[in-house]
Motif scaffolding. Structure first.
Motif, PDB file in Angstrom:
ATOM      1  N   ASP A 318      -2.298  19.800  25.332  1.00 40.08           N
ATOM      2  CA  ASP A 318      -3.261  20.084  24.264  1.00 40.08           C
ATOM      3  C   ASP A 318      -4.672  19.661  24.653  1.00 40.08           C
ATOM      4  O   ASP A 318      -5.628  20.432  24.501  1.00 40.08           O
ATOM      5  N   GLN A 319      -4.816  18.446  25.128  1.00 39.11           N
ATOM      6  CA  GLN A 319      -6.162  17.917  25.343  1.00 39.11           C
ATOM      7  C   GLN A 319      -6.898  18.598  26.482  1.00 39.11           C
ATOM      8  O   GLN A 319      -8.120  18.547  26.542  1.00 39.11           O
ATOM      9  N   MET A 320      -6.186  19.272  27.362  1.00 38.50           N
ATOM     10  CA  MET A 320      -6.881  20.043  28.382  1.00 38.50           C
ATOM     11  C   MET A 320      -7.557  21.282  27.799  1.00 38.50           C
ATOM     12  O   MET A 320      -8.425  21.875  28.430  1.00 38.50           O
ATOM     13  N   GLN A 321      -7.158  21.670  26.583  1.00 37.82           N
ATOM     14  CA  GLN A 321      -7.780  22.825  25.933  1.00 37.82           C
ATOM     15  C   GLN A 321      -8.858  22.410  24.930  1.00 37.82           C
ATOM     16  O   GLN A 321      -9.406  23.261  24.225  1.00 37.82           O
ATOM     17  N   VAL A 322      -9.163  21.125  24.866  1.00 40.27           N
ATOM     18  CA  VAL A 322     -10.165  20.625  23.925  1.00 40.27           C
ATOM     19  C   VAL A 322     -11.502  20.504  24.650  1.00 40.27           C
ATOM     20  O   VAL A 322     -11.613  19.804  25.658  1.00 40.27           O
ATOM     21  N   ASP A 323     -12.512  21.166  24.135  1.00 41.15           N
ATOM     22  CA  ASP A 323     -13.839  21.161  24.753  1.00 41.15           C
ATOM     23  C   ASP A 323     -14.556  19.859  24.396  1.00 41.15           C
ATOM     24  O   ASP A 323     -14.779  19.580  23.209  1.00 41.15           O
ATOM     25  N   VAL A 500       2.412  12.607  18.234  1.00 40.16           N
ATOM     26  CA  VAL A 500       3.296  11.545  18.701  1.00 40.16           C
ATOM     27  C   VAL A 500       2.957  11.197  20.152  1.00 40.16           C
ATOM     28  O   VAL A 500       2.952  12.061  21.024  1.00 40.16           O
ATOM     29  N   GLY A 501       2.647   9.921  20.390  1.00 40.58           N
ATOM     30  CA  GLY A 501       2.329   9.468  21.731  1.00 40.58           C
ATOM     31  C   GLY A 501       0.958   9.876  22.220  1.00 40.58           C
ATOM     32  O   GLY A 501       0.628   9.684  23.392  1.00 40.58           O
ATOM     33  N   GLY A 502       0.126  10.453  21.357  1.00 40.38           N
ATOM     34  CA  GLY A 502      -1.156  11.014  21.761  1.00 40.38           C
ATOM     35  C   GLY A 502      -2.254   9.991  21.982  1.00 40.38           C
ATOM     36  O   GLY A 502      -2.076   8.794  21.780  1.00 40.38           O
ATOM     37  N   ASP A 503      -3.413  10.504  22.382  1.00 40.67           N
ATOM     38  CA  ASP A 503      -4.572   9.671  22.691  1.00 40.67           C
ATOM     39  C   ASP A 503      -5.802  10.234  21.993  1.00 40.67           C
ATOM     40  O   ASP A 503      -6.705  10.779  22.635  1.00 40.67           O
ATOM     41  N   PRO A 504      -5.869  10.141  20.654  1.00 40.48           N
ATOM     42  CA  PRO A 504      -7.007  10.739  19.939  1.00 40.48           C
ATOM     43  C   PRO A 504      -8.348  10.133  20.302  1.00 40.48           C
ATOM     44  O   PRO A 504      -9.374  10.803  20.193  1.00 40.48           O
ATOM     45  N   ALA A 505      -8.358   8.893  20.751  1.00 38.07           N
ATOM     46  CA  ALA A 505      -9.625   8.282  21.157  1.00 38.07           C
ATOM     47  C   ALA A 505     -10.172   8.926  22.423  1.00 38.07           C
ATOM     48  O   ALA A 505     -11.373   8.867  22.698  1.00 38.07           O
ATOM     49  N   GLY A 506      -9.296   9.551  23.212  1.00 40.37           N
ATOM     50  CA  GLY A 506      -9.732  10.163  24.464  1.00 40.37           C
ATOM     51  C   GLY A 506     -10.345  11.532  24.285  1.00 40.37           C
ATOM     52  O   GLY A 506     -11.056  12.014  25.162  1.00 40.37           O
ATOM     53  N   PHE A 507     -10.061  12.215  23.189  1.00 40.66           N
ATOM     54  CA  PHE A 507     -10.560  13.537  22.833  1.00 40.66           C
ATOM     55  C   PHE A 507     -10.146  14.578  23.871  1.00 40.66           C
ATOM     56  O   PHE A 507      -9.079  15.158  23.752  1.00 40.66           O
ATOM     57  N   ALA A 508     -10.939  14.831  24.901  1.00 40.27           N
ATOM     58  CA  ALA A 508     -10.624  15.856  25.897  1.00 40.27           C
ATOM     59  C   ALA A 508     -10.089  15.213  27.170  1.00 40.27           C
ATOM     60  O   ALA A 508     -10.427  14.074  27.495  1.00 40.27           O
ATOM     61  N   LEU A 509      -9.277  15.970  27.915  1.00 41.23           N
ATOM     62  CA  LEU A 509      -8.674  15.460  29.149  1.00 41.23           C
ATOM     63  C   LEU A 509      -9.158  16.287  30.331  1.00 41.23           C
ATOM     64  O   LEU A 509      -8.940  17.504  30.373  1.00 41.23           O
ATOM     65  N   PRO A 510      -9.796  15.673  31.326  1.00 38.36           N
ATOM     66  CA  PRO A 510     -10.225  16.406  32.519  1.00 38.36           C
ATOM     67  C   PRO A 510      -9.035  16.887  33.336  1.00 38.36           C
ATOM     68  O   PRO A 510      -7.977  16.252  33.368  1.00 38.36           O
ATOM     69  N   ALA A 511      -9.219  18.006  34.022  1.00 44.31           N
ATOM     70  CA  ALA A 511      -8.139  18.594  34.809  1.00 44.31           C
ATOM     71  C   ALA A 511      -7.662  17.650  35.908  1.00 44.31           C
ATOM     72  O   ALA A 511      -6.453  17.569  36.183  1.00 44.31           O
ATOM     73  N   ASP A 512      -8.580  16.945  36.559  1.00 41.66           N
ATOM     74  CA  ASP A 512      -8.179  16.057  37.650  1.00 41.66           C
ATOM     75  C   ASP A 512      -7.228  14.974  37.168  1.00 41.66           C
ATOM     76  O   ASP A 512      -6.271  14.613  37.873  1.00 41.66           O
ATOM     77  N   GLU A 513      -7.473  14.434  35.973  1.00 40.30           N
ATOM     78  CA  GLU A 513      -6.577  13.408  35.434  1.00 40.30           C
ATOM     79  C   GLU A 513      -5.203  13.989  35.132  1.00 40.30           C
ATOM     80  O   GLU A 513      -4.173  13.337  35.350  1.00 40.30           O
ATOM     81  N   ALA A 514      -5.178  15.230  34.628  1.00 36.49           N
ATOM     82  CA  ALA A 514      -3.895  15.864  34.329  1.00 36.49           C
ATOM     83  C   ALA A 514      -3.107  16.091  35.616  1.00 36.49           C
ATOM     84  O   ALA A 514      -1.888  15.851  35.659  1.00 36.49           O
ATOM     85  N   HIS A 515      -3.778  16.559  36.677  1.00 38.81           N
ATOM     86  CA  HIS A 515      -3.091  16.767  37.951  1.00 38.81           C
ATOM     87  C   HIS A 515      -2.536  15.445  38.497  1.00 38.81           C
ATOM     88  O   HIS A 515      -1.397  15.379  38.971  1.00 38.81           O
ATOM     89  N   ALA A 516      -3.358  14.399  38.447  1.00 36.14           N
ATOM     90  CA  ALA A 516      -2.930  13.105  38.997  1.00 36.14           C
ATOM     91  C   ALA A 516      -1.704  12.591  38.260  1.00 36.14           C
ATOM     92  O   ALA A 516      -0.755  12.068  38.878  1.00 36.14           O
ATOM     93  N   TRP A 517      -1.709  12.728  36.945  1.00 36.88           N
ATOM     94  CA  TRP A 517      -0.551  12.285  36.154  1.00 36.88           C
ATOM     95  C   TRP A 517       0.686  13.103  36.522  1.00 36.88           C
ATOM     96  O   TRP A 517       1.776  12.557  36.739  1.00 36.88           O
TER      97      TRP A 517
END
Length: 843
Positions: A318-323, A500-517
């Motif tokens: 979800d957060q990768m689609q948040v601008d 559930v299990g989310g990170d609302p304080a983080g708002f958007a997620l950069p692609a590099d972080e998603a790949h690393a995870w």
């Protein structure tokens, strides 16, 4: 078991590994027989395994099955053991496996109590019961039963308790028994007490009847979070494990079921030990654990499990689609509507935790502090640490905890990583304490880590063990109730992030972080689960996707909310809570699906908003509902859905965002089905759904009939790719194509031969990766993200992607693609996702 040197998180070679599961919520409206009728459809969809909600006997009228009453019987409502075995036979004949959801942490406290035979036995016979060790309560204490509508003295004065003879259905061999009745509640009587005067009779029982409000402060059995009707069981006891798992293990051993999903292991005294024992008992079956992870947390490597049930992947998708550009505009709207509500997420979360500690979980916290005080009072060196200071330190540690719990086992040296978690929590807590309390905080942390303190008493005493274990269990409960069940309803910045299990304080997620995870999870947990909608998600994947899009259209959204407020000012409740109102507007939009076969209704929307407001605990609560304001809220919500001017405004916004919504829904579904591990499809989520938090997300799904999913799948399977295809049809087609791809190439997606590699692109608007087979790229996925930003930049233009060398076939369109550096426009075109597969020699 797993071969030496192999990945300990994979099932044993002879055990089945699911590839694509389909979650069914069983019950009266979806029985084993009904599930059998779905097998042809699910096989055509491409599903490899059925994933069934709990199947053991549950409380009468249960709609979910997590309120187990009898571990020795399969639910009769669903069709009993015979029905389950028949479903399994037909599924296996179709090449499909069976995954069962099990509930080791708790059992139901049903009405009447005799529905739960172990509990009934303990209530009647106390320590003489063969189940005396089952329930997590102080040995020998009377179990508190807070079921009375008024205080016990008034109940006695009003003659509301009666003694009578009753044939208990779960103990027919005993004939009629003497019981104590309070309206629908029925309790057993200790032998020989039935003819005593009522006050004396009550004093002679192994339980204490009490006013329901007494429970929060004085309840003496551990619960599932703060739910009095779900009593925790001590599954760490080998006899309790054996008694509560015998039927499930028998079903595994005889081949009826193939794999397990474990509900809420964080409630257990020793999750690692439990999973190790379960893995041994199942001869290395595939086991997924419903573990809620903090954003920077991974499963402990020592856990014998295939991975999580997928919430950690869902929020990242979800957060990768948040601008990120929408963060300030949406924050300003939240500030405008909510007024004086704090806009600091950490503060909102901290305040919510404190309320839970002082309220519904007070008895658990009190018990923990009592244990600590008793422990320190016995040691002269520690006796000057007062009850008040000990309590203050415990409270601040619980508030400061940023994850469900640490994992420290009594009698063992703490793992350095887990010790660091507690010490970092203590440093955050220290900032809120007086300097004179610092030594007490250090003492509490040392006790929780099993270090020697005071006069050097051994660190592995039963008292110390209970303190260490209780703290971790209480920490999980406070985090769940304070964050997910309170803060997530108060923090309305962008509500799709409060999952559930989310990170609302983080708002958007950069692609590099998603790949690393993803790369780390793939390496360590190649058979973990990825999901997008479950029975526990607060919003379905489609509702979240529509809300995600608001970050890309934040200015237009703010203007729309202002217009809607002006249009409906005459009917809006005068004292409407601002937090609830912001939640309402986002929920209205998230469930606005013109032309959908699953439209939102006023009744459903009103029921959700009332539940959400009670979870907010600001102006109405479950225990003290403001029914007048709740009715006004529900009526306002229903009126919004009925008004033509509101519909016109929302339809215009829907037209503006239609491309972004469609692309986000389809791109997110593609990622769920290809990113990592075992992919789960929640019932009905192969098309769009407007589902909200339970019980709304457990509504029946229309499979049969002219408008049913079975007919729709046959239609879209034959239809050519068409951009004008409805969103429901497009999502169903995409789901089926990718499920079938997974079934054809299971080792590419799950298990020891699978792998993951990020693919380079020259724009952040594309997220691309290869799924590897034996270290070679076998499937490539490219999804469009932040679509509006891409449009404003003029589309793909000269942006490129580096594809693995060789020939590729687009699974979704049939187009042939050559590897190497390619223009994204040539690979993805105008589609939300491209999925390329390397041709097989045997194809």
């Amino acid at each position: 078991m797993t071969a030496p040197g192999s990945n300990p998180h994979l099932p044993a070679p002879e055990r089945r590994t699911p590839v694509t599961t389909y979650r069914l919520q069983l019950g009266e409206s979806l029985t084993f027989a009904d599930a059998r009728a779905l097998l042809p459809y699910l096989r055509q969809l491409g599903v490899t395994d059925l994933y069934l909600s709990p199947v053991l006997a549950a409380s009468p009228g249960s709609t979910h099955g997590y309120d187990v009453v009898d571990h020795t019987h399969i639910s009769a409502v669903m069709g009993g053991r015979e029905g389950l075995e028949e479903l399994a036979r037909e599924a296996h004949a179709a090449g499909m496996g069976i995954v069962i959801d099990i509930v080791p942490n708790h059992m139901s406290v049903p009405t009447p109590a005799w529905h739960n035979p172990p509990l009934w036995s303990v209530l009647r016979d106390g320590t003489d019961s063969p189940y005396a060790a089952w329930f997590d309560a102080p040995a020998g204490d009377k179990l508190l039963m807070p079921v009375l509508g008024q205080r016990i003295g008034q109940v006695l004065a009003d003659g509301e308790l009666t003694v009578e003879r009753l044939a208990v259905p779960t103990e027919p061999e005993r004939g009629e028994q003497w019981v104590l009745r309070y309206y629908d509640q029925v309790f057993p009587l200790a032998p020989g007490t039935h003819d005593l005067p009522l006050p004396e009779l009550l004093g002679r029982q192994h339980y204490r009847l009490a006013y329901w409000r007494v429970g929060d402060e004085e309840l003496n059995y551990r619960r599932f979070f703060d739910i009095v009707t779900l009593a925790a069981v001590r599954v760490e006891d080998p006899e309790v494990f054996a008694g509560s798992h015998a039927l499930i293990l028998d079903l595994l051993q005889n081949g009826t079921i193939d794999a397990l999903r474990v509900d809420h292991p964080d409630g257990l005294a020793d999750p690692e030990g439990y999973l190790e024992r379960l893995s041994r008992a199942t001869a290395g079956a595939w086991i997924a654990a419903e573990k809620i992870l903090a954003p920077d947390e991974f499963l402990p490597q020592s856990w014998r499990t295939a991975g999580t049930t997928g919430y950690d992947a869902a929020w990242r998708i979800d957060q990768m689609q948040v601008d990120p550009a929408g963060v300030r505009t949406l924050g300003a709207l939240m500030r405008e509507l909510t007024g004086n509500v704090p806009l600091d997420y950490a503060r909102v979360s901290g305040d919510a935790k404190r309320e839970i500690i002082a309220g519904s979980l007070a008895s658990e916290v009190n018990r923990l502090v009592d244990l600590l005080h008793a422990f320190t009072s016995r040691d002269l060196y520690l006796s000057d640490h007062t009850f008040r200071d000990l309590r203050a330190c415990v409270v601040e540690l619980l508030v400061a905890a940023d994850r469900y719990r640490a994992y420290v086992l009594p009698g063992r040296q703490a793992d350095p990583e887990q010790a660091a978690v507690l010490r970092e929590t203590a440093e955050r807590a220290r900032a809120t304490l007086d300097t004179d309390q610092y030594p007490t905080l250090d003492l509490v942390v040392a006790i929780l880590l099993g270090e020697q303190v005071g006069a050097g008493e051994p660190s592995d005493t039963p008292e110390r063990a209970e303190i260490i274990t209780r703290f971790q269990q209480v920490c999980g409960a406070v985090t769940a109730k304070g964050v997910e069940d309170t803060t997530f309803y108060r923090w309305t910045h962008l509500t799709s992030l409060t999952e559930v299990g989310g990170d609302p304080a983080g708002f958007a997620l950069p692609a590099d972080e998603a790949h690393a995870w993803a790369q780390r999870v793939q390496h360590d947990w190649p058979a973990t689960m990825v999901t997008s909608t479950t029975h526990d998600t607060k919003r379905s994947e489609d509702v979240r996707a529509r809300i995600d899009v608001l970050a890309s259209y934040s200015s237009e959204w703010v203007e729309l909310v202002h217009r809607l407020r002006d249009l409906t000012a005459g009917i809006r409740p005068a004292d409407m809570d601002g937090v609830t109102e912001n939640l309402l507007w986002q929920t209205l939009w998230g469930t606005w699906a013109p032309g959908s076969a699953d439209p939102m209704t006023g009744e459903r929307l009103g029921a959700y908003l009332i539940k959400a407001a009670r979870e907010q605990k600001s102006w109405t609560t479950w225990t003290a509902p403001d029914t007048v304001r709740e009715d006004q809220l529900a009526h306002y919500a229903a009126a919004l859905l009925a008004r033509a001017d509101v519909a016109e405004e929302l339809n215009e916004f829907a037209a503006l965002t239609a491309r972004a919504v469609r692309d986000t829904i389809l791109a997110n579904k593609a990622m769920t089905l290809t990113w990592l591990g075992v992919a789960d499809v929640y019932q009905g989520s192969e098309v769009t759904r407007t589902s909200l938090v339970d019980p709304d997300n457990r509504r029946p799904v229309a499979y049969a009939g002219a408008a049913g999913l079975q007919t729709a799948l046959e239609r879209v399977s034959q239809a050519p790719t068409d951009a004008a295809m409805s969103l429901d049809d497009a999502k169903l087609r995409l789901t089926s194509q990718l499920c079938r791809l997974r079934a054809d190439r299971p080792d590419t997606f799950v298990g020891s031969r699978s792998g993951y590699r990020a693919l380079p692109t020259t724009t952040a608007c594309a997220f691309a990766y290869a799924r590897l087979l034996d270290e070679e790229a076998d499937v490539v996925v490219v999804v469009r993200r932040l679509g509006r930003r891409l449009e404003r930049l003029g589309g793909w233009g000269n942006h490129t992607i580096v594809l693995p060398q060789g020939k590729w076939t687009d699974v979704l369109t049939g187009a042939e693609v050559t590897g190497g550096t390619r223009l994204l426009g040539e690979v993805v075109g105008d589609e939300p996702v491209a999925v390329l597969a390397r041709p097989r020699a045997d194809a």
